[in-house]
Design an enzyme around this catalytic site. Structure first.
Site, short mmCIF file in Angstrom:
data_model
loop_
_atom_site.label_atom_id
_atom_site.label_comp_id
_atom_site.label_asym_id
_atom_site.label_seq_id
_atom_site.Cartn_x
_atom_site.Cartn_y
_atom_site.Cartn_z
N GLN A 66 27.69 118.94 92.31
CA GLN A 66 27.77 120.13 92.90
C GLN A 66 27.26 120.23 94.31
OE1 GLN A 66 27.53 122.44 89.51
NE2 GLN A 66 27.95 124.15 90.97
N GLU A 124 31.74 133.95 92.42
CA GLU A 124 31.68 134.28 90.92
C GLU A 124 31.28 136.03 90.95
OE1 GLU A 124 28.22 132.61 93.00
OE2 GLU A 124 28.03 131.23 92.23
N ARG A 182 28.12 130.06 87.25
CA ARG A 182 28.84 131.10 88.06
C ARG A 182 28.03 132.33 88.70
NH1 ARG A 182 35.44 130.83 86.65
NH2 ARG A 182 35.87 131.54 88.64
N CYS A 183 26.97 132.25 89.50
CA CYS A 183 26.17 133.44 90.19
C CYS A 183 25.32 132.71 91.00
CB CYS A 183 25.75 134.27 89.72
SG CYS A 183 23.56 133.89 89.14
#
Ligand SMILES: Cc1cc2nc3c(=O)[nH]c(=O)nc-3n(C[C@H](O)[C@H](O)[C@H](O)COP(=O)(O)OP(=O)(O)OC[C@H]3O[C@@H](n4cnc5c(N)ncnc54)[C@H](O)[C@@H]3O)c2cc1C
Lengths: 288, 806
Positions: free
Chosen positions: B237, B760, B384-385
């Site tokens: 990522q 997110e 996802r945050c």
């Protein structure tokens, strides 16, 4: 997720398959749809050295009627069962169950023979076969014999099949149109094995239950035939007292494992709830 | 002008710029199976690595015998910690200031920990050979429960830290203690709590789970010994950071390392950190001079790389009798597993958990976090945050519901009463953040009206009565969640990763014919960057989006950036994109003026062209200007038309949203059915509404899974019991509720295009909505706080405890 080494065979007759199995011994395994066997090979919980693929044996696939009996070839897939007119007419509880097994991709390949021979209490067909009093025809190097579904399941992954034997067909008496039936399954998602499930077949005459059979899935080391539970229904008017008694009798014989689906207590209670719901649905379908 | 001349609207529409529901361009290859992932890359002579993993959660390694494995045909090498010691790669630094074993060094600390790395000619041989490596273990006492980690007699996990009383984030008070982190005014908060007219206190757990991207973590390292260059393909990522780390660890100059992140099949925070598999593939390739590939399987992914959450949040709120909040106090016990491998900005051991005051105007607050070690997989990544924002949002949103119940107030009304008001922005929170913009009351009101909230409450009341009378076995829950996120990390004054500021970048090059290649320092894992960045440029430069190519992930060609996670791509690289485009437009303006033979100030921008003020028929389109940039620029100007921008954001962005969940629960089975789920998101300016909706659908689906059963669970021996998709709950389309999406638009005042990031929000916002719905359903029976996950059996146990089955 990488299986060990194995050799692959694709015989074209059942005789040839059992001859191969006899020759190769303990390290050989029949392969049907592969949807139970291949996952355990990938995690190396099983490492057969020889796979005998039954997929090339045309005789083992298909549904036919012999008198009052429906004969289903072991290699008949769940998808075949879902789309067979014969099955829909004579054994409608089978497609009701097949539809709750795994997902469409798996049902295109997974077979009835593999499902009943696998010996996993999580499989849905075994309890149903016990409920329907099915008979398995098996073939070994020494010849053919039959085994009652109700006598087939001895422990987890332990059945009455001898090494080298294969199931060739499943014989089930056709259900009468008046029979009530239902398969109720609680699962967390599509593709999940049952938290608990119940198969019910019953007949009613003059407001009284005249016969009943109950199978329970995934709540013990083996699929269960709940005989006391069924007996509690027979002769009753399927009133609350009788059903409560049946549910209690069914719960009494369970012994589920603790897994991500829940505690043993929960899964036992769910066997009861599924049974209660299956009886209710079967009652609405029974005539007489 | 004639009838054929396009109108301004037609010209704007043709660009497919910002606001357009442009179809995702990357889906053309993804939906045809033509994506190019790490495992699709095959190099001549490539070898495969596979791990021998520990069956124990805590054990001493007495002996490793690799002779049988080495004797197997096709096995090239077997690496253990001893082999990595000479190159000092037996341990590696984590992003959180801890160190982590690459291969087990003397002991193992979690089940499935990497013990040896087998390199063989193919995957099958590598896997077979793993079974031949003989490891002798001596089992040690196992620590699974974080609440027992700091007990005086708790087993010592990290012998390497023995005697170290200073950690990366201050004092360690116990051998299993990692850090203590405090924010806010403790004395004032304690006073507010003890003087509160109404107070609540609850331990709110956010259980351990896992991002579980469909593509697992993988890497392919290829060392060219002649050139001294290392090429590394991987599921990264943050490819640029990986290159920097690889250079620091290996000593190879950064310019001679080529890190390439090809298509990535989902990341969700799982692919931010550096894993032993990457390091072993690199070492293998450096030693052998051949390409070495490592591909994780599903069970390895779930049990060994990067879990998320595992925060246990003891929360106190004080309020007046009328329901005005006066103080918030939170203590978090953070379970990091065997190593603190959190992927947070370096100075933030608990990420941005101090966003825990949420959307409410708390005059005072105090947050304290203690990190501990246990015998579980390492991590603590942001699934996802944005760095623990999910945990914080869950904490405050659950706590507000608990407070509402204590006050006998409707949870939506309590929120409304305590919202930070629109005129308070920019708002200084009690825990140190400056919220950029928001209009919370409007958003919640819109949600409540759309879903007909008051009528649902009436229906719920009627159902409760019917339930009490025995007429139904179903109870109904309404879950309200109003979240505020902090995303877009971030300003380099307070955000860095291993010392590199968390800016991001864009480089845009306009070709003579008016097509564009643009490269960013971020890396899409499915977020549709190729679609949306092009839309920003299309609007800024008046070039059709279809003529704009976006490229990311190749560190040789893309400008340096910190990557994609924490919803930072739009807030940071999206801003860089707009800024770089504006540099190009400024130059284009001079070229246009030159071509039109007027002064720079006499031309004005008009969608896709510069025109002479007052003379709209005299203009030069951007395509004409691009051509001129290569052959007819004003005297003294450099030819060409390109620009780079490195954007260091002045502040974070603060997206928010109102989510409402309506649920029916069968008390006999514990099965919960989501009847409706409404998600209103305010992410500022909306670049592509369809992509936003897709992000919301995906994030809500994850939130649904987490709240309703997805977990990484261990038995008391430290065995992971949810290590496959048979047990780890990944919902299919059949179980997934229908999502109703909605929006308001409150642009970020400091962002060049006003966008805030949305990827997110749905995970952050939906989890409390689901959990509050379950809790709300049981509230009339005084069930007390019900912990997640709310899978059927646990929900049934609540009903059982309440005597609903008698
Ligand atoms: C994700 C997933 C979900 C699933 N969910 C369910 C579910 O909900 N309910 C359910 O019932 N099943 C489920 N299954 C299992 C699936 O139905 C299998 O197809 C079935 O259990 C086995 O049938 P098969 O034809 O695939 O057999 P195989 O996997 O090929 O074989 C299974 C076993 O039976 C033996 N065998 C196969 N055929 C014969 C034969 N004719 N004679 C003797 N031995 C034989 C094999 O040697 C092997 O030991 C699921 C599978 C997956 C992958």
């Amino acid at each position: 997720m990488i299986p060990g080494r194995f050799d692959y065979y694709r015989p074209s007759s059942a005789q040839e398959a059992v001859a191969l199995l006899a020759k190769l011994g303990e390290d050989a395994r029949p392969l049907a749809g592969g949807h139970s066997l291949i996952p355990v090979m990938k995690t190396r919980l099983a490492a057969p050295e020889h796979l005998i693929d039954l997929g090339g044996i045309a005789d083992l696939r298909g549904v036919k009627v012999e008198g009052d009996t429906v004969v289903i070839g072991a290699m008949t897939t769940q998808h075949d069962l879902l789309t067979s007119k014969v099955i829909a007419e004579h054994l409608p509880i089978i497609p009701e169950t097949s539809a709750l097994i795994a997902d469409p991709q798996i049902r295109y390949l997974g077979t009835l023979g593999g499902n009943v021979a696998n010996g996993d209490p999580g499989n849905d067909m075994p309890a149903l076969m016990m409920c329907l009093d099915a008979t398995f025809t098996v073939l070994g190097a020494g010849g053919e014999r039959t085994i009652k579904a109700r006598e087939f399941y001895l422990g987890t992954y332990y059945t009455a099949l001898e090494t080298g034997e294969i199931v060739t067909s499943i014989r089930i008496k056709a259900m009468s149109k008046a029979t009530g039936y239902a398969y109720e399954k609680l699962k967390r998602k599509v593709g999940d094995y049952a938290t608990a499930a119940a198969a019910v077949v019953l007949s009613v005459s003059g407001g009284k239950c005249t016969s009943a059979a109950i199978g329970l899935t995934n709540v013990a080391e083996t699929p269960l035939l709940a005989e006391d539970a069924a007996a509690a229904l027979v002769g009753s008017s399927l009133d609350k007292v009788a059903i409560d008694k049946a549910v209690a009798a069914a719960e009494a014989i369970t012994n589920p494992a603790h897994d991500a689906r829940g505690t043993p207590q929960y899964r036992t209670k769910m066997a009861g709830v599924m049974l209660r719901r299956a009886i209710a649905r079967a009652m609405t379908r029974a005539h007489g | 002008m004639n009838d054929m001349t396009p109108t301004r609207e037609e010209r704007a529409e043709k660009l497919q710029g910002m606001g357009c529901r442009r179809k995702r361009v990357e889906d053309i290859r993804f939906t045809q199976g033509k994506g190019q992932y790490v495992d699709d890359i095959k190099l001549p002579g490539m070898l495969f690595g596979d791990f021998v993993r520990s069956p124990y959660a805590h054990a001493r390694i007495k002996h490793i015998d690799k002779s049988k494995a080495l004797a197997m045909k096709g096995v090239i090498a077997v690496l253990t910690a001893e082999d990595l010691k000479p190159v000092k790669l037996d341990w590696m630094p984590t992003l959180a200031g801890d160190v982590q074993m690459v291969l087990a060094d003397g002991k193992v600390l979690f089940q499935n920990q990497e013990v040896a790395f087998v390199i063989a000619e193919d995957r099958y041989i590598a896997s077979d050979a793993c079974e031949l490596v003989e490891v002798e273990y001596e089992a040690l006492e196992v620590l699974v429960d974080p609440f027992k980690a700091l007990a005086p007699n708790a087993p010592e996990l990290r012998e390497d830290l023995r005697g170290k009383t200073e950690g990366a984030h201050g004092k360690r008070i116990h051998h299993n203690h990692i850090f203590n982190w405090q924010v806010g005014d403790k004395a004032a908060t304690d006073a507010a709590i003890s003087n509160g007219e109404v107070t609540i206190k609850e331990m709110i757990s956010y259980h351990r789970t896992h991002p579980c991207p469909l593509e697992t973590c993988q890497a392919l390292a290829s060392m060219d010994k002649i050139k001294g260059e290392l090429t590394l393909w991987g599921t990264f990522q943050a490819p640029h950071v990986v290159r920097t780390v690889a250079s620091l660890l290996s000593g190879i100059p950064e310019a001679k390392i080529h890190v390439i992140a090809p298509d990535i099949g989902g990341g969700f925070g799982n692919k931010v950190g550096v894993y032993p598999g990457y390091v072993c593939a690199i070492v293998g390739s450096i030693v052998l001079g051949k390409p070495v590939k490592w591909v994780e399987d599903r069970m390895e992914n779930l049990t060994a790389t990067s879990f998320a959450r595992d925060y246990h949040m003891t929360t106190e709120i004080s309020a007046t009798k009328e329901g005005k909040v006066t103080g918030l106090k939170v203590h978090i016990l953070a379970d990091h597993g065997a190593f603190d491998a959190c992927a947070d900005p370096s100075k933030w051991p608990a990420g941005f958990a101090n966003i825990v005051t949420g959307s409410y105007d708390f005059p005072v607050a105090h947050l304290e976090v203690d990190g501990v070690y246990t015998n579980k997989a390492p991590g603590g990544v942001a699934y996802r945050c944005s760095f623990r924002v999910t945990e914080a949002a869950y904490c405050i949103e659950r706590a507000m519901d608990i407070l509402a119940q204590k006050l006998g107030m409707d949870p939506a009304d309590l929120r409304m009463k305590n919202f930070i008001q629109p005129q308070q922005f920019p708002y200084q929170s009690a825990l140190g953040w400056e919220y950029d913009s928001g209009d919370y009351p409007t958003a919640l009101k819109k949600g409540m009206e759309t879903i007909n909230y008051r009528a649902l409450r009436e229906e719920q009341k009627a159902k409760q009565e019917a339930f009490k009378r025995g007429e139904t076995r179903e109870i109904m829950g309404i879950g309200v969640s109003f979240f505020t996120e902090i995303v877009g990390a971030g300003p380099s004054r307070n955000c860095d990763i291993l010392g590199v500021g968390m800016f991001d970048s864009a480089e845009i090059r306009v070709h003579p014919t008016g097509s564009i290649i643009a490269r960013m320092g971020t890396k899409s894992q499915g977020q549709a960057h190729e679609t949306t960045y092009a839309q920003i440029i299309a609007t800024e430069l008046g070039i059709e989006a279809d003529k704009i190519m976006i490229e990311e992930g190749n560190t040789d060609t893309a400008p340096y950036g910190l990557g994609t996670y924490g919803s930072r791509s739009t807030p940071v690289a999206g801003a860089a994109t707009a800024m770089a485009a504006r540099k190009i437009r400024a130059k284009a303006q001079m070229i246009a003026a030159h071509l039109l033979e007027v002064s720079d100030y006499d031309v004005e921008w008009d969608i896709d062209r510069f025109r002479v003020k007052g003379l709209p028929e005299k203009f030069k389109t951007m395509t004409e200007i691009a051509w001129a940039a290569y052959n007819n620029v004003p005297e003294g100007m450099e030819p060409g038309l390109e620009a780079v921008n490195y954007y260091d954001p002045p502040n974070m962005t603060y997206p928010f949203g109102a989510y409402i969940c309506v649920m029916d629960i069968d008390v006999d089975t514990g099965v919960a059915k989501t009847r409706r789920f409404y998600a209103l998101d305010d992410c500022g300016t909306r670049i592509n509404p369809m992509v936003i909706e897709g992000q919301v659908h995906g994030g809500c689906t994850e939130g649904f899974a987490i709240a309703m059963g997805q977990e990484i669970r261990y038995d008391e021996m430290g065995n992971c019991v949810t290590g496959s998709l048979m047990d780890f709950f990944l919902p299919t389309a059949v179980e997934t509720p229908h999502w109703e999406t909605d929006f308001t638009v409150t642009p970020s005042p400091h962002h060049p295009i006003g966008a805030k990031g949305v990827g997110e929000s749905p995970n952050v916002g939906s989890v409390p909505a689901f959990s509050n719905a379950v809790n709300d359903a049981f509230a009339f029976l005084n069930a007390g706080h019900i912990q997640m996950p709310h899978d059927a059996w646990r929900t049934w146990e609540v009903a059982e405890r309440l005597g609903l089955h008698d």
